[in-house]
Design an enzyme around this catalytic site. Structure first.
Site, PDB file in Angstrom:
ATOM      1  N   SER A  48     -39.016 -38.747  15.105  1.00 27.37           N
ATOM      2  CA  SER A  48     -37.582 -38.577  15.331  1.00 27.37           C
ATOM      3  C   SER A  48     -36.869 -38.404  14.002  1.00 27.37           C
ATOM      4  O   SER A  48     -37.395 -38.765  12.951  1.00 27.37           O
ATOM      5  CB  SER A  48     -37.016 -39.803  16.050  1.00 27.37           C
ATOM      6  OG  SER A  48     -36.892 -40.904  15.155  1.00 27.37           O
ATOM      7  N   ASP A  49     -35.675 -37.844  14.037  1.00 34.74           N
ATOM      8  CA  ASP A  49     -34.842 -37.911  12.850  1.00 34.74           C
ATOM      9  C   ASP A  49     -34.304 -39.342  12.749  1.00 34.74           C
ATOM     10  O   ASP A  49     -34.456 -40.155  13.659  1.00 34.74           O
ATOM     11  CB  ASP A  49     -33.713 -36.891  12.902  1.00 34.74           C
ATOM     12  CG  ASP A  49     -33.239 -36.499  11.506  1.00 34.74           C
ATOM     13  OD1 ASP A  49     -33.462 -37.270  10.554  1.00 34.74           O
ATOM     14  OD2 ASP A  49     -32.641 -35.432  11.363  1.00 34.74           O
TER      15      ASP A  49
END
Length: 759
Positions: A284-285
């Protein structure tokens, strides 16, 4: 304790669990065995990636809860921790104190270099030089790995057609073909041919997907587009990274089809894995998992389940996986098989990096001193930077300057050190980099006199300037505006030529740096107006991380060189071009508008049913504005040189083509000037009739050619069926028979064309 083979610690077993087919049976067997002895909590721990703000170990004392989590098997990766000593301390805990001795993967935002900083990616794209980009990524990998890093959160491949968005600075511009070529170059540069080579790093391309299409250019904002546009215009660079073998991908913050990318199964599994065959892991960011709560997707437990079920394998910084997934498995909301599959992908990355063979593979104390910020690396960065500057105007031939007389160097960017590297240069050591003033004095030596005055602050609004000069880039002057301007006018009156270093500070672009107004900042405009009144030749050196609106500058100044942000060696590279040691060869990778109101403005648009005739402006009931024409200030692919390139007549080897044949396009290009220089010859194609509306032109090839003064070279392109393919309304990738127009020229506007037919 020896770690030549960590399997000796982990042991061998015959249990095979959740085996996934790969091309490496030895890796499969090893990971099957490891997974068979991991608890559910340990598997979830491998999916947890944390930032490090302070020291994990101080002396002999473990000072943060990160150390305890590592020891308990609750951390799979750490990021933005710098230095072999600190990384070794963390790795020691993982491989000596955790139950299964699983090594940590260490990542960093190695966006455009390490301590040797290359131009920002947007500026790199202006070079159209794939070898230089690949070599820059190679050097960045060598430096980062010498300091213990094995995973680069790069390249950023988000197509962007709205320069209000600050993160355009990290990307490759507006074009999917150019972006795809750059994606391949970055991945190949970072990863090389063997990821177990300790001088390589794993590439993590980002942000998957469509982040650059945020509405209104406002960061993290909504994205909404058709699948046809996704596949034809925005997806190609990501797919190119997958095809190049990128080991990891990062999800984006935005929604895709109304579902946040981090929790979007269609995006992360159907497209990325099932359609494209991606074999790496998805991370994920930063906190994009927990941010799905704000998107309205549920509470922490719900968004964690949504994310891991979608195919996001690693949670960056939010820890919602660590805190909720075990409960979700017990409640039947996530299967253990799903957790195991995600864990396997993370373990495979560590295996491919050779960390199970030697967890300290990237922790050679001798490398950093010999391989980071070396003279050779700095020379490479300097040479590359010269290729990225775009000469926008030089009608009076003021450039290149002679090294004589008196030069007045003015402007807020003339004597700043920290702003030279550009945004997202997290490993930079700016105190070692030159200011433009220092470089210019060095360049002219005793042949010319360089006078300096700041002239003005970035802008009159102190709050705006503070917001745009964070992270050590501050440069606010406490003197009055009048005092600074008078000083600039005083030295300018003594000079033969004025060089004005103007534009944005480095943090005017980057993450959370959107702008609604892209015109020149007020204080700088007033300074330039006053300087122009002196009647002296003026060279504008425009620093920016995006296409700004330079209509006023073009109307008032005859010499403009866009230097973007050129990295640690930017100052010397600028002087190389300003004084003519190198001729500028950069070409725009994004259209520069005349007005913010024209945005989004890009060359490869679709036609309308009522197009504005070429060369016309306002015509009622066609596609145009009342108050401005449709044309850009500078088109995609534009860039001048210190010489003139003349194009001869292009020729096609045939006007008929089948799916299995090719057409050769040739065009003679002559350097008609007195200086050796490099030209980027560009080839565009238009599909005249299609089953869906097709762009008015699309870049399909380009070649950089260096020509000596007076030299002519015949440039050759080959058109095959692959160059004619696109995704149709059924998302089938194919070409369709019919007429095509092929165009060759120095930019997307100034071309010559011929036609051929695909049978």
């Amino acid at each position: 304790m020896k770690f030549k083979k960590l399997l000796l610690l982990i042991g061998l077993a015959s249990v095979s669990l959740c085996t996934m087919a790969s091309n490496d049976p030895k890796m499969d067997s090893f990971i099957d065995d490891l997974l068979s002895r991991m608890t559910l909590q340990e598997k979830i721990g491998q999916l947890n990636n944390l930032p490090v703000a302070g020291e994990i170990v101080t002396g002999t004392t473990q000072t943060t809860d990160i150390a305890a989590k590592i020891r308990d098997g609750k951390v799979g990766g750490l990021f933005n921790i710098k230095g072999v000593k600190r990384i070794r301390e963390a790795q020691d805990i993982a491989v000596k104190q955790s139950r299964l001795h699983i090594p940590i993967i260490f990542g960093m935002d190695v966006i455009h270099g390490y301590e040797t900083v290359f131009p920002i990616p947007f500026s790199m794209a202006m070079s159209w030089d794939m070898d230089a980009i690949k070599n820059a990524a190679r050097t960045a990998a060598i430096e980062a790995s010498a300091d213990g890093i094995c995973l680069a959160f790069s390249p950023m491949l988000d197509i962007c057609r709205d320069p209000r968005w600050g993160r355009i600075s990290e990307g490759t511009g507006e074009d999917p073909y150019l972006g795809s070529m750059i994606a391949r170059a970055f991945v190949q540069g970072y990863q090389g041919d063997d990821l177990t080579d300790p001088r390589t790093v794993m590439a993590c391309f980002k942000h998957f997907a469509l982040y650059g299409a945020s509405e209104a250019g406002r960061d993290y904002n909504t994205v909404d587009m058709s699948h046809l546009r996704m596949f034809n215009e925005y997806f190609p660079p990501y797919k190119a990274a997958v095809d190049a073998g990128a080991g990891s991908a990062m999800s984006s913050f935005n929604v895709v089809d109304g579902i946040p990318a981090t929790g979007n199964r269609w995006l992360l599994t159907t497209v990325l894995r099932d359609m494209w065959g991606f074999q790496g892991f998805v991370v994920s960011d930063y906190t994009s998992t927990s941010e799905m709560i704000n998107h309205g997707m549920g509470d922490a437990q719900q968004v964690a389940a949504l994310s891991v079920n979608a195919g996001c394998d690693m949670d960056l910084a939010a820890e919602v996986y660590l805190n909720t997934l075990e409960k979700s498995v017990k409640e039947g909301k996530v299967t253990e098989e799903t957790i195991t599959r995600a864990c396997r992908r993370v373990l495979e990355a560590k295996y491919k990096l050779g960390l199970f063979d030697d967890p300290y593979r990237y922790l050679d104390n001798k490398r950093a001193g010999k391989e980071i910020y070396t003279e050779a690396n700095r020379r490479q960065a300097r040479e590359f930077a010269t290729e990225t500057f775009v000469l926008l105007e030089n009608s009076d031939n003021v450039l290149p300057l002679s090294k004589k007389g008196t030069i007045a160097l003015v402007g807020p960017l003339a004597n700043t050190r920290a702003n030279m590297p550009g945004t997202w240069s997290v490993a930079a050591t700016s105190d070692r980099y030159s200011t433009l003033l220092e470089a210019m004095k060095r360049a002219v030596g005793d042949k010319a006199n360089v006078l300096y005055a700041k002239g003005c602050n970035l802008c009159y609004d102190a709050t705006l300037e503070a917001n745009a000069t964070m992270f050590g880039r501050e440069m606010r002057d406490s003197r009055s505006d009048r005092e600074m301007l008078d000083e600039a006018l005083s030295i300018a009156r003594q000079a033969d030529v004025i060089v004005a270093a103007i534009g944005e500070s480095s943090e005017f672009t980057g993450e959370s740096s959107s702008r609604s107004d892209l015109t020149i900042l007020d204080a700088q405009r007033d300074m330039l107006t006053a300087l122009k009144a002196l009647g002296k030749p003026i060279v504008l050196l425009n620093f920016s991380g995006r296409p700004t609106v330079m209509t006023w500058e073009k109307e008032n100044f005859s010499t403009i060189l866009n230097v973007w942000f050129g990295g640690s060696e930017a100052a010397d590279a600028i002087c190389d071009v300003v004084f003519g040691d190198v001729a500028p060869s950069g070409k725009l990778c994004a259209t520069m508008p005349k007005s913010v109101g024209q945005i989004p403005l890009y060359y490869n648009h679709l036609n309308t049913g009522r197009p504005l005739p070429e060369g016309k402006w306002f015509t009622k009931f066609v596609t145009n504005y009342l108050d401005i024409d449709n044309d850009p200030l500078y088109p995609f692919g534009y860039g001048l040189s210190y010489t003139t390139f003349k194009y001869g007549t292009m020729a096609l080897s045939s006007t008929q083509m089948s799916r299995n044949s090719t057409i050769t396009v040739t065009v003679p290009v002559t350097n008609a000037g007195s200086r050796d220089a490099t030209e980027v010859v560009q080839l565009y194609i238009r599909d005249m009739v299609g089953s869906v509306s097709r762009p008015v032109k699309e870049l399909k090839d380009f070649k950089r050619v260096t020509l000596k003064a007076g030299e002519t070279q015949t440039v050759t392109f080959t058109i095959d069926a692959e160059k004619l393919k696109f995704y149709n309304s059924e998302l089938v990738y194919d070409c369709e028979p019919g007429e095509f127009q092929v165009m060759v020229g120095t930019n997307s506007r100034d071309t010559q064309s011929q036609s051929f037919t695909l049978n």
